[in-house]
Design an enzyme around this catalytic site. Sequence first.
Site, PDB file in Angstrom:
ATOM      1  N   SER A  35      -3.760  -0.580  15.067  1.00 11.56           N
ATOM      2  CA  SER A  35      -4.374   0.864  15.221  1.00 11.56           C
ATOM      3  C   SER A  35      -4.724   0.754  16.995  1.00 11.56           C
ATOM      4  O   SER A  35      -5.065  -0.102  17.414  1.00 11.56           O
ATOM      5  CB  SER A  35      -5.595   0.712  14.460  1.00 11.56           C
ATOM      6  OG  SER A  35      -6.598   1.813  14.761  1.00 11.56           O
ATOM      7  N   TYR A  66     -13.843  -2.748  12.057  1.00 10.03           N
ATOM      8  CA  TYR A  66     -12.533  -2.050  11.902  1.00 10.03           C
ATOM      9  C   TYR A  66     -11.604  -2.580  13.102  1.00 10.03           C
ATOM     10  O   TYR A  66     -10.476  -3.095  13.393  1.00 10.03           O
ATOM     11  CB  TYR A  66     -12.439  -0.635  11.519  1.00 10.03           C
ATOM     12  CG  TYR A  66     -11.020   0.020  11.251  1.00 10.03           C
ATOM     13  CD1 TYR A  66     -10.174  -0.264  10.061  1.00 10.03           C
ATOM     14  CD2 TYR A  66     -10.204   0.688  12.324  1.00 10.03           C
ATOM     15  CE1 TYR A  66      -8.881   0.111  10.080  1.00 10.03           C
ATOM     16  CE2 TYR A  66      -9.182   1.053  12.339  1.00 10.03           C
ATOM     17  CZ  TYR A  66      -8.376   0.857  10.997  1.00 10.03           C
ATOM     18  OH  TYR A  66      -7.178   1.258  10.878  1.00 10.03           O
ATOM     19  N   ASN A  74       1.470   3.286  -2.406  1.00 10.65           N
ATOM     20  CA  ASN A  74       1.014   4.648  -3.453  1.00 10.65           C
ATOM     21  C   ASN A  74       0.664   5.699  -2.786  1.00 10.65           C
ATOM     22  O   ASN A  74       0.424   6.739  -3.346  1.00 10.65           O
ATOM     23  CB  ASN A  74       0.346   3.784  -4.393  1.00 10.65           C
ATOM     24  CG  ASN A  74      -1.069   3.435  -3.928  1.00 10.65           C
ATOM     25  OD1 ASN A  74      -1.104   2.267  -3.530  1.00 10.65           O
ATOM     26  ND2 ASN A  74      -2.028   4.115  -4.079  1.00 10.65           N
ATOM     27  N   SER A  75       0.081   5.710  -1.561  1.00 14.50           N
ATOM     28  CA  SER A  75      -0.617   6.915  -0.945  1.00 14.50           C
ATOM     29  C   SER A  75      -0.513   6.709   0.885  1.00 14.50           C
ATOM     30  O   SER A  75      -0.036   5.661   1.128  1.00 14.50           O
ATOM     31  CB  SER A  75      -2.000   6.877  -1.391  1.00 14.50           C
ATOM     32  OG  SER A  75      -2.807   5.916  -0.741  1.00 14.50           O
ATOM     33  N   GLY A  76      -0.800   7.637   1.184  1.00 14.17           N
ATOM     34  CA  GLY A  76      -0.839   7.931   2.798  1.00 14.17           C
ATOM     35  C   GLY A  76       0.176   7.614   3.452  1.00 14.17           C
ATOM     36  O   GLY A  76       1.265   7.882   3.122  1.00 14.17           O
ATOM     37  N   GLY A  80       1.811   4.747   3.770  1.00 17.77           N
ATOM     38  CA  GLY A  80       2.642   3.944   2.907  1.00 17.77           C
ATOM     39  C   GLY A  80       3.716   4.533   2.220  1.00 17.77           C
ATOM     40  O   GLY A  80       4.787   4.151   2.138  1.00 17.77           O
ATOM     41  N   GLY A  93       0.819  -0.916   0.013  1.00 17.17           N
ATOM     42  CA  GLY A  93       0.058  -0.055  -0.100  1.00 17.17           C
ATOM     43  C   GLY A  93       0.823   1.271  -0.005  1.00 17.17           C
ATOM     44  O   GLY A  93       0.504   2.105   0.674  1.00 17.17           O
TER      45      GLY A  93
END
Length: 299
Positions: A156, A182, A29-31, A33, A27
């Site tokens: 989290s 979640y 590609n964004s955020g 990561g 992951g």
Amino acid sequence: MLKKSTKAYLLRNCREDIGGRWIVVTGANSGIGFRAAEELLELGACVAMACRNAGKAAEARDRLLSDHPGARIRVYCMDLGSRSSIASFAAALEADGLDVHAFVNNAGVFRVSGRTSDGLEVVEGTNYVGTYLLTRAVLPYLRTLPHRVKLINTSSIIYKSGSVDYSDFYRERSGAGTFRIYGQSKLLVTRWSLMLDRSLEGTNVSVYMNHPGISITPIASKAYGDWVFRIGRPFIGIFQSAEKSALAIPYIITNDVPSGSLYGPDGFLDGWGLPHRNRLLRKAYEGWDELAEFNKTLI
């Protein structure tokens, strides 16, 4: 481009030289990561980006290369919601002979509804089932490498309020795309990470956990909708940046920290601040037998 304060933190606190070493980040590609990949490149590491969307991954790679010309970056396609995609990625990693020094299970989803490619509820099917299956797929190769490998799973702080219902694991009766599912997924990631680290004792692979705290990322924006952030823009300072939240990842990789530990922000409620070791709640050490039995059904 990283902030000066971030670069200064990396210089001061990332003690081990990881120049030229390969780090896999799912992951990426964004955020968080993407920011973790950026920080690792700043430290001279080589980054393998394992992402579901090849086009977005290529765009992210180009952005990283624009700030780090000459950096070694590889892009792999990998969908956590697809067993066949996971198997293909694991095979490609081994076929390429990538000398992996750390593997970061960062990819995940938050408050969304839908199904994975394999037809599972998307939050649980991605965050726990997908992460579990991916780790099982890559571990045999990681175990063959002639050096220590750090496996980092993303938890989290919401795990603290999580509970597990195996009779309605995918929340088909109680609804999907909520904090409840979640929280279950991240509680299971936390428990399983501790179980896995214990089972790997004496091997070259050690398991760690990171968490982002109260962070503003693209998945948070999708979860709540852009209107929430437009209304809440005056209060945007209450969120931790993805760049700051990502610091726990290079910190774990470059420091001699205890395996089985969880690192995240050091501030109020573990929600804001710089990386430090967070105390794990008792519930992280409970329910291991039930989880071990459930994991057998996923194989």
